[in-house]
Design an enzyme around this catalytic site. Sequence first.
Site, PDB file in Angstrom:
ATOM      1  N   LYS A 168       0.761  -1.215  -0.025  1.00 53.59           N
ATOM      2  CA  LYS A 168      -0.186  -0.435   0.134  1.00 53.59           C
ATOM      3  C   LYS A 168       0.904   0.907  -0.076  1.00 53.59           C
ATOM      4  O   LYS A 168       0.830   2.120  -0.423  1.00 53.59           O
ATOM      5  CB  LYS A 168      -1.009  -0.040   1.082  1.00 53.59           C
TER       6      LYS A 168
ATOM      7  N   GLU B 211      -9.621   7.127   3.379  1.00 56.28           N
ATOM      8  CA  GLU B 211     -10.449   5.445   3.450  1.00 56.28           C
ATOM      9  C   GLU B 211      -9.982   4.565   4.572  1.00 56.28           C
ATOM     10  O   GLU B 211      -8.427   3.961   3.447  1.00 56.28           O
ATOM     11  CB  GLU B 211     -11.305   5.214   3.116  1.00 56.28           C
TER      12      GLU B 211
ATOM     13  N   SER C  41       1.834 -10.045  -0.710  1.00 56.48           N
ATOM     14  CA  SER C  41       1.606  -7.797  -1.008  1.00 56.48           C
ATOM     15  C   SER C  41       1.374  -7.599   0.428  1.00 56.48           C
ATOM     16  O   SER C  41       2.248  -6.206   0.342  1.00 56.48           O
ATOM     17  CB  SER C  41      -0.680  -8.273  -1.122  1.00 56.48           C
TER      18      SER C  41
END
Length: 394
Positions: free
Chosen positions: A85, A107, A376
């Site tokens: 991210k 968010e 990830s």
Amino acid sequence: MMESGKFGKYGGVFVPELIIPALEELEEAFLKYKDDEKFNTELQYYLKEFAGRPTSLYYAKNLSEKLGCKIYLKREDMLHTGAHKINNTIGQGLLAKYMGKTRLIAETGAGQHGIATAVVGANFKIPTVDVYMGSEDVERQKLNVFRMEISGAKVIPVHSGSKTLKDAINEAFRDWITNIQTTHYLIGTTMGPHPYPSMVKHFQSVIGREAREQILEKEGALPDAAIACVGGGSNAMGLFSGFVDDNEVDLIGVEGGGEGIETNKTGATLCKGTEGILHGSLSYVLQNQDGQIREASSVSAGLDYPGVGPEHAYLHTSGRANYVAVTNEEALRGFELLSRYEGIIPALESSHAVAYAEKYAKMPENKGKTIIVNLSGRGDKDMFIVAKEMGREL
Ligand SMILES: *Cc1c(COP(=O)(O)O)cnc(C)c1O
């Protein structure tokens, strides 16, 4: 004038008119800076020095031996804050700075994107970072709330609707409409109205670019398959972008199957959902016959979203990529498998990709194939959940 932002018929800009000027300003800035030398020099600097790129493409020797395939792991789990991210929050954070914005809003579901936004806000000295989070999630994820606050962000609990991620997104859009001058809305995945899906993909495409170069260096050939988990779709789109033009590479997206796609407790939007509009774009959605959004369910918070990025809907319907679902139980097996065989503890989201890699490797026709699995994120954040699932108390 905005570009259409369509992937086949999917994508688009299905938003209230009031947001259009902000989206136009954002698109203009993105198009201006994405090829700007100074911007990219700075972007590369932060990706390397702050986040820890490039990540390695790790040959999982023990797992490969066990499964009779060559399995490579793209180690996004090694990045600062523990997941891919940060690639996107650095990119958009920098863009916001270049645009002169003094406030970021975001968010977050479980808090991973909120944390990645908060640390970038702190490092880039952006005065205000406000993170919208469903009040249910605030309760469930106290540690992550505290992490965000420590980095100087304010967490705003959202009490509407199901009090989870989709409601947090609604509130963030509402906020943005009234604070467009000062504020950049930093969306965490390849969803939302144009230009978000393309922009987030752009900032995550570093995964695929590196992986392609690394596999060519290590194997002298492209992989047979590239496998990644799909929540909103950003880590998968990042990996896929490196291979999408190579038709001989199987692209496989793994959705959170939850308790099974035959049940209503699932997060598998492409496997189980239907076409619809959610959060500003046309894509696949988990919805009832009246178009009301259903609640998604998955043991991993990052895959627990009732929508999916529109480009995945396009790759799905065009047949270029395959989407499969892995259940909670199978994902936990993947989690254990990688922890035991490689000494690498994956995030529960990534465990879905690992679990499917095992299935894929065991199919007789895939014996000996080369597979890249996008790891990830790392599993530290999931320890309490996994312990509970195993019937252990920490
Ligand atoms: C958030 C998250 C995901 C899901 O998001 P995508 O946009 O689909 O990549 C997957 N893995 C990890 C570790 C995450 O934190």
